[in-house]
Design a protein around this motif. Structure first.
Motif, PDB file in Angstrom:
ATOM      1  N   ALA A   1       1.992   8.939 -17.375  1.00 59.27           N
ATOM      2  CA  ALA A   1       2.114   9.638 -16.086  1.00 59.27           C
ATOM      3  C   ALA A   1       0.760   9.861 -15.420  1.00 59.27           C
ATOM      4  CB  ALA A   1       2.828  10.974 -16.283  1.00 59.27           C
ATOM      5  N   GLN A   2      -0.334   9.760 -16.197  1.00 61.04           N
ATOM      6  CA  GLN A   2      -1.660  10.031 -15.652  1.00 61.04           C
ATOM      7  C   GLN A   2      -2.303   8.792 -15.030  1.00 61.04           C
ATOM      8  OE1 GLN A   2      -2.152  13.192 -15.588  1.00 61.04           O
ATOM      9  NE2 GLN A   2      -0.368  13.466 -16.932  1.00 61.04           N
ATOM     10  N   TYR A   3      -1.716   7.614 -15.273  1.00 62.53           N
ATOM     11  CA  TYR A   3      -2.276   6.398 -14.665  1.00 62.53           C
ATOM     12  C   TYR A   3      -1.590   6.199 -13.319  1.00 62.53           C
ATOM     13  CZ  TYR A   3      -4.788   1.987 -14.640  1.00 62.53           C
ATOM     14  OH  TYR A   3      -5.667   0.970 -14.322  1.00 62.53           O
ATOM     15  N   ALA A   4      -1.916   7.072 -12.393  1.00 68.82           N
ATOM     16  CA  ALA A   4      -1.210   7.138 -11.112  1.00 68.82           C
ATOM     17  C   ALA A   4      -2.099   6.581 -10.003  1.00 68.82           C
ATOM     18  CB  ALA A   4      -0.804   8.571 -10.805  1.00 68.82           C
ATOM     19  N   LEU A   5      -2.103   5.268  -9.865  1.00 68.06           N
ATOM     20  CA  LEU A   5      -2.849   4.650  -8.773  1.00 68.06           C
ATOM     21  C   LEU A   5      -2.236   5.022  -7.434  1.00 68.06           C
ATOM     22  CD1 LEU A   5      -3.333   1.056 -10.233  1.00 68.06           C
ATOM     23  CD2 LEU A   5      -4.686   3.112 -10.654  1.00 68.06           C
ATOM     24  N   TYR A   6      -0.911   5.258  -7.444  1.00 70.14           N
ATOM     25  CA  TYR A   6      -0.165   5.662  -6.253  1.00 70.14           C
ATOM     26  C   TYR A   6       0.949   6.598  -6.715  1.00 70.14           C
ATOM     27  CZ  TYR A   6       2.605   1.797  -8.112  1.00 70.14           C
ATOM     28  OH  TYR A   6       3.297   0.964  -8.953  1.00 70.14           O
ATOM     29  N   PRO A   7       1.523   7.392  -5.818  1.00 68.41           N
ATOM     30  CA  PRO A   7       2.548   8.357  -6.229  1.00 68.41           C
ATOM     31  C   PRO A   7       3.917   7.712  -6.419  1.00 68.41           C
ATOM     32  CG  PRO A   7       2.186   8.509  -3.876  1.00 68.41           C
ATOM     33  CD  PRO A   7       1.173   7.511  -4.393  1.00 68.41           C
ATOM     34  N   ASN A   8       4.798   8.432  -7.105  1.00 74.75           N
ATOM     35  CA  ASN A   8       6.198   8.031  -7.297  1.00 74.75           C
ATOM     36  C   ASN A   8       6.353   6.686  -8.002  1.00 74.75           C
ATOM     37  OD1 ASN A   8       7.069  10.378  -5.842  1.00 74.75           O
ATOM     38  ND2 ASN A   8       6.549   9.304  -3.942  1.00 74.75           N
ATOM     39  N   LYS A   9       5.448   6.426  -8.919  1.00 74.61           N
ATOM     40  CA  LYS A   9       5.517   5.192  -9.700  1.00 74.61           C
ATOM     41  C   LYS A   9       6.737   5.241 -10.623  1.00 74.61           C
ATOM     42  CE  LYS A   9       2.522   2.526 -12.853  1.00 74.61           C
ATOM     43  NZ  LYS A   9       1.215   2.581 -13.547  1.00 74.61           N
ATOM     44  N   ILE A  10       7.467   4.141 -10.676  1.00 74.63           N
ATOM     45  CA  ILE A  10       8.680   4.111 -11.489  1.00 74.63           C
ATOM     46  C   ILE A  10       8.353   4.075 -12.980  1.00 74.63           C
ATOM     47  CG2 ILE A  10      10.169   3.058  -9.746  1.00 74.63           C
ATOM     48  CD1 ILE A  10       9.667   0.353 -11.127  1.00 74.63           C
ATOM     49  N   CYS A  11       9.320   4.505 -13.760  1.00 72.36           N
ATOM     50  CA  CYS A  11       9.326   4.352 -15.224  1.00 72.36           C
ATOM     51  C   CYS A  11       8.357   5.270 -15.968  1.00 72.36           C
ATOM     52  CB  CYS A  11       9.058   2.898 -15.638  1.00 72.36           C
ATOM     53  SG  CYS A  11      10.220   1.705 -14.941  1.00 72.36           S
ATOM     54  N   ILE A  12       7.731   6.226 -15.286  1.00 80.17           N
ATOM     55  CA  ILE A  12       6.739   7.031 -16.008  1.00 80.17           C
ATOM     56  C   ILE A  12       7.384   8.071 -16.910  1.00 80.17           C
ATOM     57  CG2 ILE A  12       4.934   6.684 -14.288  1.00 80.17           C
ATOM     58  CD1 ILE A  12       5.506   9.505 -13.261  1.00 80.17           C
ATOM     59  N   MET A  13       8.669   8.374 -16.712  1.00 84.36           N
ATOM     60  CA  MET A  13       9.317   9.393 -17.526  1.00 84.36           C
ATOM     61  C   MET A  13      10.227   8.788 -18.595  1.00 84.36           C
ATOM     62  SD  MET A  13       7.812  11.861 -16.219  1.00 84.36           S
ATOM     63  CE  MET A  13       8.563  13.148 -17.210  1.00 84.36           C
ATOM     64  N   GLU A  14      10.286   7.469 -18.671  1.00 84.16           N
ATOM     65  CA  GLU A  14      11.104   6.824 -19.689  1.00 84.16           C
ATOM     66  C   GLU A  14      10.469   6.962 -21.068  1.00 84.16           C
ATOM     67  OE1 GLU A  14      13.269   3.095 -17.439  1.00 84.16           O
ATOM     68  OE2 GLU A  14      11.413   2.751 -18.513  1.00 84.16           O
TER      69      GLU A  14
ATOM     70  N   PHE B   1       0.859  -1.189   0.000  1.00 88.00           N
ATOM     71  CA  PHE B   1       0.000   0.000   0.000  1.00 88.00           C
ATOM     72  C   PHE B   1       0.888   1.229   0.000  1.00 88.00           C
ATOM     73  CE2 PHE B   1      -1.729   3.258   2.979  1.00 88.00           C
ATOM     74  CZ  PHE B   1      -2.654   3.823   2.109  1.00 88.00           C
ATOM     75  N   ILE B   2       0.629   2.131  -0.953  1.00 85.38           N
ATOM     76  CA  ILE B   2       1.361   3.396  -1.037  1.00 85.38           C
ATOM     77  C   ILE B   2       0.328   4.512  -1.004  1.00 85.38           C
ATOM     78  CG2 ILE B   2       2.975   4.786  -2.394  1.00 85.38           C
ATOM     79  CD1 ILE B   2       3.900   2.191  -3.765  1.00 85.38           C
ATOM     80  N   PRO B   3       0.277   5.305   0.055  1.00 84.28           N
ATOM     81  CA  PRO B   3      -0.779   6.332   0.167  1.00 84.28           C
ATOM     82  C   PRO B   3      -0.657   7.406  -0.907  1.00 84.28           C
ATOM     83  CG  PRO B   3       0.814   6.539   1.966  1.00 84.28           C
ATOM     84  CD  PRO B   3       1.140   5.269   1.249  1.00 84.28           C
ATOM     85  N   HIS B   4      -1.787   7.704  -1.527  1.00 87.72           N
ATOM     86  CA  HIS B   4      -1.841   8.735  -2.570  1.00 87.72           C
ATOM     87  C   HIS B   4      -2.343  10.037  -1.952  1.00 87.72           C
ATOM     88  CE1 HIS B   4      -2.968  10.901  -6.201  1.00 87.72           C
ATOM     89  NE2 HIS B   4      -2.340   9.988  -6.927  1.00 87.72           N
ATOM     90  N   PRO B   5      -1.715  11.169  -2.265  1.00 87.82           N
ATOM     91  CA  PRO B   5      -2.083  12.435  -1.616  1.00 87.82           C
ATOM     92  C   PRO B   5      -3.467  12.949  -1.953  1.00 87.82           C
ATOM     93  CG  PRO B   5      -0.479  12.813  -3.372  1.00 87.82           C
ATOM     94  CD  PRO B   5      -0.559  11.335  -3.176  1.00 87.82           C
ATOM     95  N   GLU B   6      -4.103  12.403  -2.991  1.00 86.40           N
ATOM     96  CA  GLU B   6      -5.439  12.874  -3.380  1.00 86.40           C
ATOM     97  C   GLU B   6      -6.518  11.872  -2.985  1.00 86.40           C
ATOM     98  OE1 GLU B   6      -6.027  15.794  -4.567  1.00 86.40           O
ATOM     99  OE2 GLU B   6      -3.950  16.418  -4.910  1.00 86.40           O
ATOM    100  N   THR B   7      -6.273  11.104  -1.922  1.00 88.52           N
ATOM    101  CA  THR B   7      -7.245  10.111  -1.457  1.00 88.52           C
ATOM    102  C   THR B   7      -7.507  10.303   0.032  1.00 88.52           C
ATOM    103  OG1 THR B   7      -5.621   8.442  -0.791  1.00 88.52           O
ATOM    104  CG2 THR B   7      -6.301   8.456  -3.111  1.00 88.52           C
ATOM    105  N   PRO B   8      -8.591   9.706   0.549  1.00 90.94           N
ATOM    106  CA  PRO B   8      -8.866   9.797   1.995  1.00 90.94           C
ATOM    107  C   PRO B   8      -7.783   9.161   2.868  1.00 90.94           C
ATOM    108  CG  PRO B   8     -10.843   9.152   0.794  1.00 90.94           C
ATOM    109  CD  PRO B   8      -9.707   9.075  -0.182  1.00 90.94           C
ATOM    110  N   LEU B   9      -6.946   8.305   2.288  1.00 89.87           N
ATOM    111  CA  LEU B   9      -5.898   7.627   3.064  1.00 89.87           C
ATOM    112  C   LEU B   9      -4.538   8.298   2.900  1.00 89.87           C
ATOM    113  CD1 LEU B   9      -6.848   3.874   2.403  1.00 89.87           C
ATOM    114  CD2 LEU B   9      -7.651   5.420   4.211  1.00 89.87           C
TER     115      LEU B   9
END
Length: 348
Positions: free
Chosen positions: A300-313, A229-237
């Protein structure tokens, strides 16, 4: 006692109790032994091959409001996108050109894509000779049947948690029994079925996690995706504590002991919380990696959680990068379609 439980899991999994699984999860002293045993079982049943699945995240619209998810419907700060059918099929061609035999079509629960629209995409991709995994969330049983008839091979629908009370808290308006019914119907239709869970959710304990392992064993899941689980800043958690690397790797290793011939991914989320996370998962029993072929600028927009790897490759770089990762970890890149190779359980 710890080693006795590991032996029992390997040789007599039907007799293992929830308390015994939770005990292993809570005990840190012999964790290296657990990891070594999981790798031993994986090598015995599956060798050193790692299957690659090229993933296309074709829509980040979602009608659900799962409390942990960055693309939940109520997150108004997401830049939403939908790929066209032609864009999806073109991505599949690129995956095929990189000699990856499976394509994973993943999206939020987006009703914009009708049964027939997705049927057209499935037929077009199937004509390339690829194996198709769908990961579209809960759809109608009729749709599952239709897509299976057109050639869809696998369906990935993580259950996230088998703790019924926790499931309902995290998934407003939904119940665990409903998710279970969908997974059972997919099995009945002949799909290879993927389930899987998140590790470290708020309110989750070792008994909850033990339920996840026993659920995937009872389901006889063909594929089990386990990530932190990686908390996303735009969620209740957003202020919750994240799941840990070690506990997630323990879950991977124990799942391998229960399901020695199943396919278990080294998930992208593990690589996102530790630079060697996926390599470590391979050494704890995982045997699948999913390189990302979602094109820019969508990736980069398919961000289920933040700091996902490989989005800038470069949006075609993940294939060769993942193959290199597998080889440097000491495993081999499989050239096969990666179906589950069922084997009789053997004594160790």
């Amino acid at each position: 006692m710890y080693e006795d439980i590991l032996t029992k899991i390997i040789n007599h999994p039907d007799s293992v109790t929830l308390e015994e699984v939770a005990f292993v999860l809570s005990n840190d002293q012999l964790t290296p032994k657990l990891f070594a045993k999981a790798d031993e079982v994986r090598r015995k049943y599956l060798g050193t091959e790692v299957f690659l699945r090229g993933i296309i995240e074709f829509s980040n619209y979602c009608s659900n409001n799962c409390l942990y998810c960055g693309i939940r419907a109520q997150n108004t700060n997401v830049r939403r996108y939908r790929m066209t059918s032609d864009e999806i099929v073109e991505r599949a061609r690129i995956i095929n050109e990189q000699d990856i035999k499976t394509v994973v079509l993943q999206s939020g629960e987006d009703p914009f894509y009708t049964k027939d629209m997705l049927g057209h995409v499935i037929s077009a991709i199937k004509s390339l000779g690829l194996t198709i995994t769908l990961s579209l969330g809960e759809r109608s049983f009729n749709e599952y049947s239709y897509w299976k008839a057109l050639g869809a091979d696998r369906y990935l629908m993580r259950h996230e948690t088998a703790d019924e009370e926790l499931y309902e808290k995290l998934h407003p308006g939904d119940r665990f029994e409903n998710r279970k019914a969908h997974l059972l119907e997919l099995k009945r239709l002949g799909y290879e079925v993927g389930a899987g869970s998140m590790v470290g959710l708020p309110g989750q304990d070792d008994f909850s996690l033990a339920k996840d392992i026993l659920f995937t064993y009872e389901l006889d899941a063909d594929m089990i995706g386990i990530g932190p689980f990686i908390p996303h800043p735009e969620t209740p958690l957003k202020n919750a504590v994240a799941g840990t690397l070690e506990k997630t790797l323990k879950m991977v290793a124990l799942t391998r002991l229960f399901l020695p011939d199943a396919n278990i991914p080294a998930t992208t989320a593990l690589g996102s919380i530790h630079p060697q996370g996926r390599q470590m998962a391979l050494k704890c029993g995982a045997n699948v990696i999913m390189p990302n072929f979602t094109p820019s600028p969508y990736r980069a927009q398919y961000a289920l959680y933040p700091n996902k790897i490989c989005i800038m490759e470069s949006d075609t770089a993940c294939g060769e990068c993942t193959k290199a990762l597998v080889r440097t970890a000491g495993y081999t890149v499989s050239q096969s379609h990666g179906y589950r190779r069922r084997r009789m359980r053997e004594q160790l």
